[in-house]
Design an enzyme around this catalytic site. Structure first.
Site, PDB file in Angstrom:
ATOM      1  N   HIS A 356       2.393  90.507  74.141  1.00  0.00           N
ATOM      2  CA  HIS A 356       0.362  91.003  74.785  1.00  0.00           C
ATOM      3  C   HIS A 356       0.456  91.719  72.976  1.00  0.00           C
ATOM      4  O   HIS A 356      -0.874  92.175  73.451  1.00  0.00           O
ATOM      5  CB  HIS A 356       0.412  92.472  75.135  1.00  0.00           C
ATOM      6  N   LYS A 544     -12.078 101.943  75.707  1.00  0.00           N
ATOM      7  CA  LYS A 544     -10.999 101.235  75.280  1.00  0.00           C
ATOM      8  C   LYS A 544     -10.416 101.982  74.367  1.00  0.00           C
ATOM      9  O   LYS A 544     -11.073 103.092  74.528  1.00  0.00           O
ATOM     10  CB  LYS A 544     -11.505  99.682  74.054  1.00  0.00           C
ATOM     11  N   ARG A 545      -8.832 102.077  75.015  1.00  0.00           N
ATOM     12  CA  ARG A 545      -7.938 103.190  73.940  1.00  0.00           C
ATOM     13  C   ARG A 545      -8.992 103.418  72.373  1.00  0.00           C
ATOM     14  O   ARG A 545      -9.417 102.241  71.087  1.00  0.00           O
ATOM     15  CB  ARG A 545      -6.883 102.332  73.662  1.00  0.00           C
ATOM     16  N   LYS A 550      -9.232  98.968  66.387  1.00  0.00           N
ATOM     17  CA  LYS A 550      -9.731  98.779  67.016  1.00  0.00           C
ATOM     18  C   LYS A 550     -11.583  98.815  66.150  1.00  0.00           C
ATOM     19  O   LYS A 550     -12.222  99.245  66.793  1.00  0.00           O
ATOM     20  CB  LYS A 550     -10.013  99.336  68.490  1.00  0.00           C
ATOM     21  N   THR A 652     -10.004  92.682  77.193  1.00  0.00           N
ATOM     22  CA  THR A 652      -9.923  92.187  78.711  1.00  0.00           C
ATOM     23  C   THR A 652     -11.992  93.371  78.618  1.00  0.00           C
ATOM     24  O   THR A 652     -12.428  92.236  79.254  1.00  0.00           O
ATOM     25  CB  THR A 652      -9.866  92.524  80.029  1.00  0.00           C
ATOM     26  N   LYS A 656     -15.073  91.885  80.609  1.00  0.00           N
ATOM     27  CA  LYS A 656     -16.277  92.128  81.953  1.00  0.00           C
ATOM     28  C   LYS A 656     -17.950  93.012  81.569  1.00  0.00           C
ATOM     29  O   LYS A 656     -18.540  92.457  82.169  1.00  0.00           O
ATOM     30  CB  LYS A 656     -15.516  93.787  81.894  1.00  0.00           C
TER      31      LYS A 656
HETATM   32  C1  26W Z   1       6.544  99.934  73.439  1.00  0.00           C
HETATM   33  C2  26W Z   1       4.865 100.879  73.479  1.00  0.00           C
HETATM   34  C3  26W Z   1       3.942  99.592  73.893  1.00  0.00           C
HETATM   35  C4  26W Z   1       2.486 100.052  75.095  1.00  0.00           C
HETATM   36  C5  26W Z   1       2.254  99.111  75.358  1.00  0.00           C
HETATM   37  C6  26W Z   1       3.479  98.648  73.002  1.00  0.00           C
HETATM   38  C7  26W Z   1       3.297  97.800  73.255  1.00  0.00           C
HETATM   39  C8  26W Z   1       2.235  98.204  74.502  1.00  0.00           C
HETATM   40  C9  26W Z   1       0.749  96.943  74.992  1.00  0.00           C
HETATM   41  C10 26W Z   1       1.071  95.516  74.668  1.00  0.00           C
HETATM   42  C11 26W Z   1      -0.122  96.980  74.223  1.00  0.00           C
HETATM   43  C12 26W Z   1      -1.403  96.327  75.221  1.00  0.00           C
HETATM   44  O1  26W Z   1      -1.834  96.921  76.443  1.00  0.00           O
HETATM   45  N1  26W Z   1      -2.472  95.056  74.510  1.00  0.00           N
HETATM   46  C13 26W Z   1      -2.962  94.825  75.667  1.00  0.00           C
HETATM   47  O2  26W Z   1      -2.875  93.791  76.141  1.00  0.00           O
HETATM   48  C14 26W Z   1      -4.261  93.134  76.976  1.00  0.00           C
HETATM   49  C15 26W Z   1      -3.681  92.325  77.780  1.00  0.00           C
HETATM   50  O3  26W Z   1      -3.348  90.989  77.159  1.00  0.00           O
HETATM   51  C16 26W Z   1      -4.980  91.989  75.303  1.00  0.00           C
HETATM   52  O4  26W Z   1      -6.027  91.591  76.252  1.00  0.00           O
HETATM   53  C17 26W Z   1      -4.951  93.373  74.931  1.00  0.00           C
HETATM   54  O5  26W Z   1      -5.637  92.355  73.349  1.00  0.00           O
HETATM   55  C18 26W Z   1      -4.066  93.677  74.540  1.00  0.00           C
HETATM   56  O6  26W Z   1      -3.997  94.752  73.072  1.00  0.00           O
END
Ligand code: 26W
Length: 810
Positions: A356, A544-545, A550, A652, A656
């Site tokens: 992701h 968004k976060r 971003k 995503t 929406k």
């Molecule tokens: C370990 C710390 C950590 C926590 C969460 C590392 C990475 C993440 C996720 C991979 C971050 C995340 O939510 N990524 C998002 O995933 C969405 C669903 O696929 C995408 O639409 C977003 O672009 C992406 O940032």
């Protein structure tokens, strides 16, 4: 379930009196929520049992989606919708003097996720059940979800999110399904009948108790399961806990506290890896508990273990559940007695992995010391996987030491979880076309070279049931009236709307629905900020976060520039804009928190300046969450998707907004690229560097942020406002870190580089909005194409191309 309104009312009234011992007239909204929720869950119970029975009798292949996060939000409205009783219940409750919308507000969001990754998992569960696939979620039942955000003095303050305070009506505790998970201890090896046996001794045992949530499909009959695990202490610790004999009560309490901490809270970090022991514990806890329970179910089918890959698929949502791989190897070898090769063949055929993010700071790398101590047997297995993999590399690429170092699973005393996940999966996918291309050509190039058939793309999707039918029922109804209702089960048929894009009466209906939604959001904003919002202004939204890539910073700097223009020329001609932000920052992410403060500071200055005369207003809505998103997104005219190209894997939220008729201002990043492919230049506002250019700068240099500061007076003006005393800058150091990140650290995310083109694009938006019919046409074209981004579409592809499953007809 209830055939009509009258029978609903009768059942509801009786249930309420029976359960609460008080008449309806004395019931509160909270009472009504609880009774209704329980009624719906109990009602789904029969179909839930039947679905499970069907799976068991047919021995259908099951998919288990392992994820550390499921960002479900509220369930009442969606469950009523999927059960086909939303209108009956709405009208019935109204007759009884209750408003369904208010009842829905009683439910706490299940905020067991940070953002995109967790919300994607929730959309996928809805699509799996709605398309009648045998697919379930495996997660953790965190006692505290993502923190609740308060804005105090413009700063983010985090409060615990104790979402279980009023009970969770959707879950069922299943003590009969509990399993034991083992940590720490030592491994002793011995020989038994010519085989090496591994004994795990002196371990600490943890009781994993599942809480099951029914996931009700859109046909109401198909009900899958989200199984969330809770960590509890062993009831007879003296028997199982070797290091104290049950004599030292304090030690027991210490043990209990430490065990319960495993499912205590969700880590609030999004895209920022931290090697915390408790996080590693959570990950193994999920993998081990989930897998044991899956294998227990499988064993009841009385099939040979070799058939596992035909009957079970295991999916890992990013690398967080990668320990599933060595855990499965352990069980197959140590419990079922298989040899390495056989266990490896079964494991790799079962596991698939989604990546992701390509942000390097998000890649998980666990220190080997920590893994070895906490999970001694698992560590031995990872070491063996690594040794065999490196052996293979050596024979394939003899002498290429550099390649081995780059690809090894264990490197510099760390376990690289992504490498482990790739090596042990039969499928690795990215989440949008551009993202997958970057994975294959850059980030994971060497792996793609070695396993060319393993990599594939699955562009993300969103469930149109929550994000359109439930969040924007008036628009859904309008679509029904124009193209019929088949799109509800075949969302790509929304494309039929395109033929109405120039139909003046259809356009006006779309416009009037948008206006109603804007009025509703305006009411919400009034209730929070006591400011009236002009529903005829352009609602320009970025939710968004909060993350530097971003680029909420680009947005707020542009707003500050607009403000400067108005101050210079108070009669400047512009369509009034309402800028709306919503974003949580990770509690330790200092720069992100400063950006929140900056947004709030600019908002305060601008909103109270009489010179602005309502031309711009800025609101930061606190505590952005799934339920707040459902209020905001249907009211948006402009959707800000402005990440530095190459950085946003998919996004995503972009989908929406599109589905709800907002026009996107965006970079060519993530799934924006595919949105653009469909709607074209005319129906989207693109700007900024392309991914290729960004990656080129990273590789070869050549970007100097300071040149832009010195060369563009607009940029200089807004940046100086951050650090020179004035309305924005009250304390000299307040926004210094932001200023430095842009100039001294050379603006890692190209905010200044893209500034000019972003400003221009917003001028273009202002112009475009004045042409009402053209704008509505664009909006309708966006809605029409959005069906492609239904997660039903995405999930069908996962099912056919990765999991090899078909729908199960009940
Ligand atoms: C370990 C710390 C950590 C926590 C969460 C590392 C990475 C993440 C996720 C991979 C971050 C995340 O939510 N990524 C998002 O995933 C969405 C669903 O696929 C995408 O639409 C977003 O672009 C992406 O940032």
């Amino acid at each position: 379930m209830f055939n009509d309104k009258e029978s609903f009312k009768q059942v509801f009234r009786e249930t309420l009196i029976g359960k609460l011992g008080k008449p309806l007239e004395e019931a509160s909204n909270a009472d009504v929520y609880k009774i209704l929720g329980n009624m719906i869950r109990e009602n789904a119970g029969k179909n839930w049992a039947e679905t499970n029975q069907k799976y068991k009798v047919d021995k259908d292949k099951q998919v288990y989606y392992f994820s550390m996060e499921f960002l479900i939000g509220r369930l009442l409205g969606n469950n009523l919708l999927n059960m086909g009783v939303l209108e009956v219940v709405r009208e019935g409750l109204a007759d009884l003097g209750f408003c369904l919308q208010d009842i829905e507000e009683e439910e706490s969001d299940a905020g067991l996720g940070n953002g995109g990754l967790g919300r994607l998992a929730a959309c996928f569960l809805d699509s799996l059940a709605s398309l009648q696939y045998a697919g379930h979620g495996c997660g953790i039942r965190y006692k505290y979800g993502l923190f609740e955000q308060k804005i105090v003095d413009g700063y983010q303050v985090e409060l615990p999110d104790y979402w279980l305070q009023n009970d969770n009506v959707w879950e069922v505790r299943r003590e009969d399904k509990q399993v034991e998970v083992r940590f720490w201890g030592a491994i002793e090896t011995r020989e038994e009948n010519g085989r090496l046996v591994f004994d795990h001794t002196q371990y600490e045992a943890v009781r994993a108790v599942p809480y099951d949530v029914p996931i009700i499909g859109a046909d109401r009959r198909h009900v899958n399961t989200l199984r969330n695990w809770s960590a509890e202490s062993i009831t007879q610790p003296s028997r199982t806990f070797g290091s104290f004999a049950g004599t030292d009560y304090h030690k027991f309490l210490e043990y209990k506290r430490s065990v319960e901490s495993i499912s205590e809270f969700l880590y609030p970090d999004d895209s920022q890896y931290e090697g915390k022991l408790l996080r590693l514990k959570q990950q193994y806890f999920l993998c081990s508990a989930g897998l044991q329970s899956i294998l227990r179910t499988y064993n009841k089918l009385a099939l040979p273990i070799e058939l596992l890959p035909d009957k079970v698929a295991l999916h890992i949502n990013d690398t967080h559940p990668t320990l599933l791989i060595p855990e499965l190897m352990r069980i197959l070898m140590d419990v079922h007695g298989l040899g390495w090769d056989e266990a490896w063949s079964i494991t790799t055929r079962m596991v698939s992995y989604t990546n992701h993010t390509i942000l390097s700071e998000a890649l998980e790398k666990w220190p080997i010391q920590m893994v070895r101590e906490l999970l001694p047997r698992i560590f031995l297995i990872i070491e063996e996987i690594n040794a065999r993999f490196c052996g293979e590399l050596m024979s394939r690429y003899p002498g290429d030491q550099n390649r081995i170092e780059q690809m090894a699973i264990i490197h510099e005393d760390q376990v690289r979880m992504a490498h482990l996940a790739i090596v042990a999966s039969h499928s690795v996918n990215g989440v949008a076309a551009l993202h997958t291309e970057i994975l294959m050509k850059r980030e994971m190039r060497l792996f793609n070279e070695m396993y060319p058939h393993r990599f594939n793309n699955k562009t993300n999707g969103i469930t149109h049931r929550r994000w359109l039918l439930h969040a924007n029922p008036d628009l859904a109804n309008l679509i029904n009236q124009s193209i019929g209702t088949r799109w509800v089960s075949h969302p790509q048929e929304m494309i039929g709307l395109i033929k109405y894009c120039e139909d003046a009466s259809f356009q006006e209906q779309v416009a009037s629905i948008k206006r109603q939604n804007k009025l509703r959001l305006a009411e919400y904003i009034y209730s929070k900020h006591s400011v009236h919002v002009d529903p005829d202004s352009i609602f320009d939204v970025q939710v968004k976060r909060l993350h530097a890539y971003k680029r909420q910073l680009l947005n707020i700097l542009h707003i500050l520039h607009l403000y400067n223009q108005i101050k210079d020329n108070p009669s400047m001609d512009m369509v009034p804009r309402t800028f709306i932000f919503g974003a949580k920052a990770a509690p330790s992410y200092h720069l992100a928190k400063r950006i929140i403060k900056l947004i709030n500071t600019v908002a305060e200055v601008v909103n109270k300046d009489p010179d602005v005369k309502g031309k711009i207003r800025i609101f930061f809505l606190e505590n952005y969450s799934v339920s707040l998103a459902e209020k905001i997104i249907p009211a948006a005219d402009i959707s800000e998707q402005i990440s530095t190209a190459s950085k946003e894997a998919s996004g995503t939220g972009n989908m929406k907004f599109m589905m709800n008729g907002a026009l996107t201002v965006g970079t060519m990043d993530g799934a924006n690229v595919e949105m653009h492919e469909m709607v074209g230049d005319n129906n989207m506002f693109l700007f900024g560097l392309r991914a290729e250019q960004v990656m080129d700068y990273y590789q070869h240099g050549g970007y100097h942020a300071r040149d832009i500061y010195n060369g563009d007076s607009r940029v200089k003006e807004v940046l100086d406002q951050l650090i020179k005393p004035g309305p924005i800058c009250c304390h000299a150091t307040e926004f210094e870190s932001i200023f430095h990140s842009l100039l001294d650290n050379n603006d890692e995310f190209f905010v200044l580089k893209d500034f000019a083109s972003y400003v221009e694009t917003h001028v273009e938006i202002d112009r475009a909005y004045r042409n009402r019919q053209e704008w509505l046409k664009k909006s309708i074209i966006n809605i029409g194409h959005s069906g492609k981004f239904s997660s039903d579409n995405t999930i069908s592809r996962y099912a056919a191309e990765i999991w090899n499953i078909s729908p199960v007809r009940l």
